[in-house]
Design an enzyme around this catalytic site. Structure first.
Site, PDB file in Angstrom:
ATOM      1  N   CYS A   2       0.927  -1.073  -0.074  1.00  0.00           N
ATOM      2  CA  CYS A   2      -0.033   0.093   0.163  1.00  0.00           C
ATOM      3  C   CYS A   2       0.878   1.320   0.002  1.00  0.00           C
ATOM      4  CB  CYS A   2      -0.978   0.126   1.018  1.00  0.00           C
ATOM      5  SG  CYS A   2      -2.205  -1.249   1.225  1.00  0.00           S
ATOM      6  N   ARG A  28       4.049  -0.120  -4.953  1.00  0.00           N
ATOM      7  CA  ARG A  28       3.572  -0.633  -3.498  1.00  0.00           C
ATOM      8  C   ARG A  28       2.273  -1.204  -3.315  1.00  0.00           C
ATOM      9  NH1 ARG A  28       6.665   2.191   0.369  1.00  0.00           N
ATOM     10  NH2 ARG A  28       5.154   1.688   1.989  1.00  0.00           N
ATOM     11  N   TRP A  75      -2.665  -2.893  -1.501  1.00  0.00           N
ATOM     12  CA  TRP A  75      -2.151  -4.491  -1.780  1.00  0.00           C
ATOM     13  C   TRP A  75      -2.860  -5.021  -0.581  1.00  0.00           C
ATOM     14  CZ3 TRP A  75       0.202  -7.800   1.514  1.00  0.00           C
ATOM     15  CH2 TRP A  75       0.821  -9.096   0.674  1.00  0.00           C
ATOM     16  N   ASN A 101      -1.941   2.443   5.489  1.00  0.00           N
ATOM     17  CA  ASN A 101      -1.107   1.613   4.883  1.00  0.00           C
ATOM     18  C   ASN A 101      -0.826   0.702   6.335  1.00  0.00           C
ATOM     19  OD1 ASN A 101       0.885  -0.100   4.007  1.00  0.00           O
ATOM     20  ND2 ASN A 101       2.403   1.767   4.336  1.00  0.00           N
ATOM     21  N   GLY A 102      -0.713  -0.674   6.297  1.00  0.00           N
ATOM     22  CA  GLY A 102      -0.513  -1.395   7.630  1.00  0.00           C
ATOM     23  C   GLY A 102      -1.842  -2.331   8.057  1.00  0.00           C
ATOM     24  N   GLU A 466      19.091 -16.584  -6.209  1.00  0.00           N
ATOM     25  CA  GLU A 466      18.523 -15.308  -6.586  1.00  0.00           C
ATOM     26  C   GLU A 466      18.002 -15.345  -8.266  1.00  0.00           C
ATOM     27  OE1 GLU A 466      17.581 -12.683  -5.210  1.00  0.00           O
ATOM     28  OE2 GLU A 466      17.565 -11.290  -6.716  1.00  0.00           O
ATOM     29  N   LYS A 470      14.035 -14.715  -9.120  1.00  0.00           N
ATOM     30  CA  LYS A 470      13.748 -13.283 -10.116  1.00  0.00           C
ATOM     31  C   LYS A 470      12.732 -14.056 -10.868  1.00  0.00           C
ATOM     32  CE  LYS A 470      14.625 -10.333  -8.568  1.00  0.00           C
ATOM     33  NZ  LYS A 470      15.391 -10.150  -7.390  1.00  0.00           N
ATOM     34  N   GLU A 473       9.363 -14.627  -9.540  1.00  0.00           N
ATOM     35  CA  GLU A 473       8.667 -13.235  -9.186  1.00  0.00           C
ATOM     36  C   GLU A 473       8.045 -12.973 -10.428  1.00  0.00           C
ATOM     37  OE1 GLU A 473      11.898 -10.795  -7.304  1.00  0.00           O
ATOM     38  OE2 GLU A 473      10.536 -10.935  -5.594  1.00  0.00           O
ATOM     39  N   HIS A 489      20.909 -35.422  -4.606  1.00  0.00           N
ATOM     40  CA  HIS A 489      20.421 -36.034  -3.265  1.00  0.00           C
ATOM     41  C   HIS A 489      19.005 -36.133  -3.147  1.00  0.00           C
ATOM     42  CE1 HIS A 489      24.698 -36.671  -1.433  1.00  0.00           C
ATOM     43  NE2 HIS A 489      24.873 -35.361  -1.960  1.00  0.00           N
ATOM     44  N   LYS A 589       6.493  -4.022  -3.198  1.00  0.00           N
ATOM     45  CA  LYS A 589       7.808  -3.698  -3.342  1.00  0.00           C
ATOM     46  C   LYS A 589       8.346  -3.671  -1.471  1.00  0.00           C
ATOM     47  CE  LYS A 589      11.792  -1.767  -4.936  1.00  0.00           C
ATOM     48  NZ  LYS A 589      12.420  -2.952  -5.510  1.00  0.00           N
TER      49      LYS A 589
HETATM   50  C1  AGP Z   1      12.984  -9.030  -4.224  1.00  0.00           C
HETATM   51  O1  AGP Z   1      12.849  -8.952  -5.868  1.00  0.00           O
HETATM   52  C2  AGP Z   1      11.743  -9.090  -3.553  1.00  0.00           C
HETATM   53  N1  AGP Z   1      10.526  -8.535  -3.934  1.00  0.00           N
HETATM   54  C3  AGP Z   1      11.726  -9.333  -2.056  1.00  0.00           C
HETATM   55  O2  AGP Z   1      12.247 -10.849  -1.846  1.00  0.00           O
HETATM   56  C4  AGP Z   1      12.407  -8.562  -1.132  1.00  0.00           C
HETATM   57  O3  AGP Z   1      13.983  -8.629  -1.492  1.00  0.00           O
HETATM   58  C5  AGP Z   1      12.244  -8.761   0.393  1.00  0.00           C
HETATM   59  O4  AGP Z   1      10.741  -8.583   0.509  1.00  0.00           O
HETATM   60  C6  AGP Z   1      13.120  -8.019   1.216  1.00  0.00           C
HETATM   61  O5  AGP Z   1      12.810  -6.704   1.239  1.00  0.00           O
HETATM   62  P1  AGP Z   1      13.951  -5.605   1.819  1.00  0.00           P
HETATM   63  O6  AGP Z   1      15.188  -5.816   1.075  1.00  0.00           O
HETATM   64  O7  AGP Z   1      13.102  -4.247   1.414  1.00  0.00           O
HETATM   65  O8  AGP Z   1      13.578  -5.822   3.103  1.00  0.00           O
END
Ligand code: AGP
Length: 594
Positions: A2, A28, A75, A101-102, A466, A470, A473, A489, A589
């Site tokens: 949000c 957001r 969100w 927000n929250g 990572e 990506k 996501e 394994h 985000k």
């Molecule tokens: C990254 O692509 C993600 N959207 C997510 O994993 C992110 O890295 C995670 O939520 C941590 O966020 P931060 O670095 O703002 O704490």
């Protein structure tokens, strides 16, 4: 998770500015949008489910009168994304509007009480209790500011709240707890917002609001009061981010623009060497253990940190997921340095863990957003210099986190050779970017894949994790990263004809072993994309496809460079599948709820 904006303008209508500002926060939350302004006897409200452009095309969101208002992108946490659940929410008399927000943890109990008193609720959200509480206190004779103070005495949880009322039509009141909210001080416009990009076009003058403080914006300026109702004279910070930094500047998406900014992000982050050295000098003789705490991509950066600090400095290091921290923090003591990695500085899981670690240990936060909660909670702070990152998937903030971690580890271990190698990383990244089209071509082949595997050893293992994150996501294709030696394994049972396996093979001692793992998956039908170095004939002959990188990039610095083709691969697979890589479904985000 949000985004909210509130503003009062001296001369102009607020709605066009609110629409422009909230659009900058769409990263957001993007399941609904709403704007409300206050004039004379009316709250003017437009809201709906969907992305901003869709809802705007239908409702013409900027067409609302009044020079004060609030806006929200959502969100969803409580209640599905629908018009009724989107913000702003109103009180019973349509006289007060609120964005939030929250999460309000005790909203059910409050709602029950209010319903007994005759309040009727329209939505499934936790937020709706706030305008009803404000209404109750205003009816008892409070002005909007006092009503907000009384409301935050009742609600529990995390919140950034902004409210307007028809009784005080030229005013926005706002407050925060465990959710970000900054105050922007322009010449003819005053703002509250969840993040800088919302207001950069109008002002660079920022005030950071502390928990429990209430800010009141009017046409005459800003007043901030503490929880005891004292007026505060707070410092105004000037942030050096420009509005262009938060724009696409000719790129199709923020994600690919931000991938292209990684060379400069690393250069700028490495330039913070003196600050990092000062921190290292202060703590190095006083620690015998390091623990990294983070989530998601930042967790992957932390894993690289473990390899570096243990190998180079010989200090035992562990890596903990922030959401699991409380189950395993018992052995921390004053000789432990707990390093929190977070690009936003507002991740709820990470902040909770930071509060706990502050009680026993030294804490260091590596953060991209200046003034964010993590920067104010941690005892030491290193700021990465990636600039604003708008794409939801972390790219340039990730390599910047790595750059800070490498700098920290190299200085801790007094490793001059590594420091020299780091200076060349921006050039290596540029070389990768020059060959972007090669990855773009390869991505076409894989766009219909159902599963992907990524394998790597040692420093290349976090790259595999990572790379897979990506992919998941932004393409919604299932991807898993494995330590190359672990595959046999169990997971190797999943390898079948044509399954793509991305093998990460920088030059180094373990190259041969990973090549054997590559052959094992090939023998079971896998289609291997090898990410290796120029001159690696073994890989070139054996892999179905290869992407090659400067052979000076060895396994130790590989995480900073080898991730780039994997980011590009995910980006182009997402584009080929007609998805929006900047706004992946279900993600936000900044995750400000636990
Ligand atoms: C990254 O692509 C993600 N959207 C997510 O994993 C992110 O890295 C995670 O939520 C941590 O966020 P931060 O670095 O703002 O704490």
């Amino acid at each position: 998770m949000c985004g909210i904006v509130g503003c009062v303008l001296k001369d102009d209508d607020a709605a066009p500015v609110l629409l422009d500002s909230i659009s900058k926060l769409e990263y957001r939350g993007y399941d609904s949008i709403g704007i409300a302004t206050a004039t004379g006897n009316t709250i003017n409200l437009k809201k709906g489910a969907g992305k901003i452009a869709e809802v705007d095309a239908e409702l013409d969101l900027a067409d609302l009168p009044g020079n004060c208002g609030i806006a929200h992108v959502r969100w969803a946490t409580h209640g599905d994304p629908s018009e009724i659940n989107s913000h702003p929410h109103l009180d019973e008399n349509n006289a007060i509007a609120v964005v939030h927000n929250g999460i309000i943890e005790n909203y059910l109990a409050i709602k029950e009480e209010l319903e007994k008193e005759g309040h009727e609720f329209k939505s499934d959200t936790d937020t709706e209790v706030i305008p009803h509480l404000l209404e109750k206190f205003v009816d008892e004779g409070c002005d909007l500011e006092l009503a907000l103070r009384k409301t935050i005495d009742i609600i529990h949880g995390a919140y950034a709240i902004a409210a307007i009322s028809i009784k005080e039509p030229n005013k926005v009141v706002a407050t925060r707890k465990d959710s970000p909210l900054i105050v922007g001080v322009g010449e003819k416009e005053y703002f509250v917002a969840s993040d800088f990009p919302a207001i950069l076009k109008y002002t660079n003058n920022i005030i950071y609001l502390e928990e429990g403080e209430i800010v009141t914006l009017t046409g005459d300026g800003i007043t901030i009061k503490d929880s005891e109702d004292n007026i505060l004279d707070k410092e105004v910070d000037v942030i050096d981010w420009s509005p262009e930094m938060a724009q696409k500047e000719g790129y199709d998406h923020f994600m690919i623009k931000e991938i292209h900014e990684q060379d400069i992000a690393i250069k700028n982050t490495l330039a913070e060497r003196e600050i990092v050295k000062k921190i290292v000098d202060e703590i190095k003789d006083d620690i015998n253990r390091v623990a990294f705490v983070a989530c998601g991509t930042s967790y992957h950066a932390s894993l690289t940190g473990k390899y570096l600090i243990e190998t180079l400095a010989g200090i035992p290091t562990e890596v903990l997921l922030a959401s699991e921290f409380k189950y395993s923090q018992k052995s921390l003591n004053d000789k432990t340095l707990v390093i929190f990695i977070t690009q936003s500085g507002e991740t709820a899981d990470t902040l909770k863990a930071l509060d706990v670690a502050n009680e026993t240990s030294k804490t260091l936060a590596i953060v991209n957003v200046a003034g964010s909660s993590a920067t104010r909670k941690a005892q030491y702070v290193i700021q990465t210099q990636a600039g604003p990152e708008i794409g939801v998937a972390a790219t340039k903030t990730y390599v910047s986190q790595l750059a800070s971690i490498y700098l920290f580890a190299a200085l801790l271990a007094d490793n001059k050779e590594l420091l020299e190698k780091l200076d060349k990383v921006p050039d290596y990244i540029n070389e990768v970017l020059e060959n972007e089209d090669k990855i773009k071509d390869i991505s076409r082949k894989y766009r219909f894949a159902r599963d992907f595997f990524y394998i790597g050893r040692g420093y290349s293992y976090p790259i595999a994790l990572e790379g897979a994150l990506k992919l998941k996501e932004i393409t919604y294709i299932h991807g898993e990263g494995y330590a190359a030696g672990e595959l046999k394994h169990g997971p190797i049972a999943l390898i079948d004809d044509g399954i793509p396996v991305v093998a990460i093979l920088p030059p180094g001692d373990d190259h041969k072993k990973t090549m054997s793992n590559l052959e094992e998956v090939q023998a079971r039908g896998a289609d291997v994309l090898g990410i290796g170095s120029y001159g690696d004939e073994d890989l070139i002959t054996k892999a179905q496809d290869t992407f090659l990188i400067n052979s000076e990039v060895d396994d130790i610095i590989a995480p900073l460079v080898y991730i780039v083709p994997l980011q590009i691969l995910s980006y182009y697979v997402a584009v080929a599948r007609d998805l929006d890589p900047d706004k992946p479904k279900n993600l936000a985000k900044c995750v400000t709820v636990e």
